[in-house]
Design a protein around this motif. Structure first.
Motif: not given
Length: 423
Positions: A68-75, A173-177, A214-220, A222-225
């Motif tokens: 949740i903290n990771d998602i909130a940070r990326w959010k 916006i899509l990633d944020l949603q 994977t977590p790496q794909q998930w973070e990559q 958002s990082h790409y966006n």
């Protein structure tokens, strides 16, 4: 005496009976030992499973909390980036609209230049010359055409960059949603306990859903966006700076050319006024000379007419003296004097006729030149009027008129402000 019934049966011996009792005791003891062991193992297993279950539940809750903290940070990062992209879209849209207004403001100078060229085509005669004013007006048309092409190119680039920014904003916006939905799901999962009424057994809960990452794909992702959005914002910032510089350069070029054209036009108008004044003076002087010459011609004609009477007198005297008789028909001094007088009068009349012819020829030449000067004067007056009309037309290009034209509403070339908003 009662009779005992004797039934036949299998009887065991005492040792067998003792062995049986011993076996029963040993079996009971063994089973009790096994049961005791099982009970001890069960108690240990219960304690272990209670601890394991509690620890696993705590560990899962901790992982959910970390997630949740990771998602909130990326959010938070996505929200901040989306706001920056939104602000950049607004700034680029304003720059695009200002460029569109600058492009619309070039329509009036182009119309004025074309109108001035058309007006000056109305000059007649020798006044229809290829002067510096015409060269400057044509150069002004070329400068305005070049400015329009440059401004339109800036508008097209801004439109393309707005499309890229809007696409990056849409991805954010899509990633944020998705992050918000995932955050709601994980927070709901974190809030569940063993006493929650909505928990239940599910079929095949450990299955891997299709499309899982994977977590790496998930973070990559958002990082790409975020990285792409920042790159587009940097490109937009550079484009806005280039557009601002281009607008300033175009404005300076147009203003410099306007000043040069108007200076040349004023200079040409001044020269034309001088030529007109000179021609008016020459025309007035010529007309005075024509008036004086006409008076002299009339004087010559009167003098010629006045010489006819003395000529008639001389001729009559000479003719009458031919009637003298005999020796009195003498060529005396009177005869020589009358002949000389007749010759002198003929010479005088001939000289007067020649001078009158010269005067009439000069008068005709002066009158012809007067007509030419009147025609040239008319052409110069018309040319001067056209130059003054051109200067009057160019007054529409004064700074006040330009500010009024730049404040006119401009219809955007495309709707570049529409963006997705968070629900």
């Amino acid at each position: 005496m009662a009779t005992l019934s004797m039934k036949p049966g299998l009887r065991c011996r005492v040792p067998d009976w003792e062995n049986s009792n011993e076996q029963i005791s040993e079996a009971a003891q063994h089973r009790r030992h096994i049961s005791h062991k099982i009970r001890q193992e069960g108690r240990a297993l219960r304690n272990e499973t209670v601890n394991k279950t509690g620890w696993d539940e705590y560990d899962s809750s901790r992982r959910l909390s970390d997630r949740i903290n990771d998602i909130a940070r990326w959010k938070k990062s996505l929200e901040a980036c989306a706001q920056e992209v939104d602000a950049e879209i607004d700034a680029l849209t304003v720059a695009k609209e200002e460029t569109e207004r600058a492009l619309a403001a070039t329509v009036l100078p182009l119309e004025v230049s074309a109108e001035c060229l058309t007006l000056r085509e109305g000059r007649r005669g020798n006044e229809l010359v290829s002067d510096p004013v015409e060269a400057q007006l044509k150069k002004e048309v070329d400068v305005i055409d070049g400015a329009q092409r440059v401004l339109q190119q800036c508008i097209d680039q801004a439109f393309e960059q707005l499309c890229l920014l809007q696409e990056a904003h849409h991805q954010l916006i899509l990633d944020l949603q998705h992050k918000m939905e995932a955050l709601d799901v994980d927070m709901s999962c974190l809030s569940l306990t063993v006493t929650s009424p909505e928990i239940s057994l599910k079929p095949n809960p450990t299955r891997v859903p299709p499309g899982s990452t994977t977590p790496q794909q998930w973070e990559q992702f958002s990082h790409y966006n975020v990285t792409r959005a920042k790159e587009e914002m940097q490109a937009s910032l550079q484009l806005r700076e280039n557009i601002s510089i281009t607008r300033a350069q175009v404005q300076n070029e147009l203003e410099a050319q306007r000043i040069a054209t108007e200076f040349t036009l004023r200079k040409r108008t001044h020269h034309l006024e001088q030529a007109l004044q000179e021609l008016q003076w020459q025309l007035k002087t010529t007309q005075n000379e024509i008036t004086d010459l006409e008076g002299d011609i009339r004087g010559l004609e009167r003098d010629m007419q006045a010489k006819m009477a003395p000529l008639k007198l001389v001729h009559t005297r000479l003719e009458n003296r031919t009637k003298r008789p005999g020796v009195d028909l003498c060529r005396d001094e009177v005869q020589y004097g009358l002949v000389e007088e007749a010759r002198q009068l003929d010479s005088t009349i001939l000289a007067l006729k020649q001078k009158l012819a010269q005067a009439q020829d000069s008068l005709q030449s002066l009158q012809h030149h007067e007509a030419q000067m009147l025609e040239d004067l008319s052409c110069k007056q018309e040319a001067l009027a056209l130059e003054q009309r051109s200067m009057q037309t160019r007054r529409r290009l004064t700074p006040t008129a330009q500010s009024d034209a730049s404040s006119m509403p401009v219809v955007p070339l495309a709707n570049s402000r529409g963006r997705l908003q968070l629900a």
